[in-house]
Design an enzyme around this catalytic site. Sequence first.
Site, PDB file in Angstrom:
ATOM      1  N   SER A   1       0.843  -1.203   0.000  1.00  0.00           N
ATOM      2  CA  SER A   1       0.000   0.000   0.000  1.00  0.00           C
ATOM      3  C   SER A   1       0.879   1.254   0.000  1.00  0.00           C
ATOM      4  O   SER A   1       2.057   1.203   0.371  1.00  0.00           O
ATOM      5  CB  SER A   1      -0.896   0.001   1.234  1.00  0.00           C
ATOM      6  OG  SER A   1      -1.616  -1.205   1.292  1.00  0.00           O
TER       7      SER A   1
HETATM    8  C1  LIG Z   1      -3.254  -4.161  -0.363  1.00  0.00           C
HETATM    9  S1  LIG Z   1      -2.668  -5.782  -0.156  1.00  0.00           S
HETATM   10  C2  LIG Z   1      -2.020  -5.753   1.508  1.00  0.00           C
HETATM   11  C3  LIG Z   1      -0.777  -4.941   1.718  1.00  0.00           C
HETATM   12  C4  LIG Z   1       0.096  -5.512   2.800  1.00  0.00           C
HETATM   13  N1  LIG Z   1      -0.430  -5.332   4.129  1.00  0.00           N
HETATM   14  C5  LIG Z   1       1.511  -5.030   2.689  1.00  0.00           C
HETATM   15  O1  LIG Z   1       2.073  -4.494   3.661  1.00  0.00           O
HETATM   16  O2  LIG Z   1       2.095  -5.217   1.614  1.00  0.00           O
HETATM   17  C6  LIG Z   1      -4.133  -6.769   0.090  1.00  0.00           C
HETATM   18  C7  LIG Z   1      -3.830  -8.226   0.319  1.00  0.00           C
HETATM   19  O3  LIG Z   1      -4.980  -8.861   0.879  1.00  0.00           O
HETATM   20  C8  LIG Z   1      -5.012 -10.165   0.397  1.00  0.00           C
HETATM   21  N2  LIG Z   1      -6.360 -10.732   0.605  1.00  0.00           N
HETATM   22  C9  LIG Z   1      -7.472 -10.556  -0.152  1.00  0.00           C
HETATM   23  N3  LIG Z   1      -8.507 -11.228   0.369  1.00  0.00           N
HETATM   24  C10 LIG Z   1      -8.043 -11.843   1.491  1.00  0.00           C
HETATM   25  C11 LIG Z   1      -8.639 -12.680   2.471  1.00  0.00           C
HETATM   26  N4  LIG Z   1      -9.928 -13.027   2.387  1.00  0.00           N
HETATM   27  N5  LIG Z   1      -7.858 -13.127   3.470  1.00  0.00           N
HETATM   28  C12 LIG Z   1      -6.553 -12.795   3.570  1.00  0.00           C
HETATM   29  N6  LIG Z   1      -5.933 -11.997   2.673  1.00  0.00           N
HETATM   30  C13 LIG Z   1      -6.666 -11.518   1.654  1.00  0.00           C
HETATM   31  C14 LIG Z   1      -4.638 -10.016  -1.065  1.00  0.00           C
HETATM   32  O4  LIG Z   1      -4.228 -11.248  -1.637  1.00  0.00           O
HETATM   33  C15 LIG Z   1      -3.534  -8.984  -0.959  1.00  0.00           C
HETATM   34  O5  LIG Z   1      -2.279  -9.607  -0.836  1.00  0.00           O
END
Ligand SMILES: C[S@@+](CC[C@H](N)C(=O)[O-])C[C@H]1O[C@@H](n2cnc3c(N)ncnc32)[C@H](O)[C@@H]1O
Length: 368
Positions: free
Chosen positions: A39
Amino acid sequence: MGEVPRDAFVPGSALAEAYGSGPVVTHRDEAGVAISSASAPGVVATMLEQLDVREGHRVLEIGTGTGYNAALLTRLVGPSGAVTSIEYDKDVADSARGALSRTGYEVELVVGDGAEGWAATAPYDRIIVTAGAWDVTAAWRDQLADGGILLVPLRMAGLTRAVALRRDGEVLRSESLEPCGFIPLRGVDAVAEQNVWVGGQNGDLLLRIDDGGLVDVEAAGRALEYPGAIVWTGIEFVMPEILDFWLARLPGFCRVLASRDAVEAGRITSPQFPWGSMGVVSGGTVAYLTVTADFSQLGVASYGPDSQELAEQVSAQIREWKADGGPRMSVSVEVHPAGAQPQPDTWLLLVKKDSTVMITMRGGDLRQ
Ligand SMILES: C[S@@+](CC[C@H](N)C(=O)[O-])C[C@H]1O[C@@H](n2cnc3c(N)ncnc32)[C@H](O)[C@@H]1O
């Protein structure tokens, strides 16, 4: 943030991108849609401040992504705390695991659907969701210690805010709200917005409708076949954070995006913001916020059989909002278990699957 090397979590990116102010997309699906990213640092920092993490805290993160935020969390909780992070996508989790072990930050990484939380190491003092959620799941509430904070980018009638919610028994109450945009959560509980294209060959307007059951999609799709109307409100340009919630109570509330071609060709009036302005669909008529060319005054543009009438209605709402406090109002959010009844001062009631979200607006003489 000065200590944790962001470039180690986005391998393959140029240093300028790794340390730039934007998000870094690391994974896309077959259609090219971003499914994982680091992000934007400003968003990461704001959310960590909202989360108010202290030394010794046990923290759960949902959406490991690159692992960068999890690494920051380990620094905040210190050696006496613990960080668990859940990632839905195994490939993404593998990359994060590699980056965390190369940099030496200790995180318990779980592959699974974060909607269910992770009961094995509950309760948590803090839970942070780093993907866009439509609901506050029962698991997040139940796995949060009483008095703890859940931070979640929550979609409420299509408006996404990073909401810091403190648990008080069965109820979660907001302590802060920050505008944000996020990759949506995947998994069984994912609830997609409805996209309705209006007019033109490829669609001149796109309506994004969150709880769209009441909208006559077919009639709305023909709105641009009718002459348009614009009503100027006499209200100066404002950033929409508070006004959005005021208008969200109108039936058929949605976000409206416009095709750049259609605006440039003069086929439609430009919405207030190209990335999405607030609007309303009523029968076959669509209305949305716009602004004068010098950005001084808010107006309402409308298309459809009742364009003048709907534009005047929305414009009257904006004037009422201003008269009742306008940008000086504050918005607060309470998340109750599913089935809870609205309180007398609830401005907007959103019925989700696991929760009932109640939004209150204060700061003026609110009519009920
Ligand atoms: C914006 S990214 C997160 C950024 C992260 N916190 C970082 O520091 O890089 C969103 C993440 O949420 C994950 N995601 C989506 N749905 C999810 C779920 N139901 N459970 C866990 N992770 C999920 C996606 O695969 C993606 O990797």
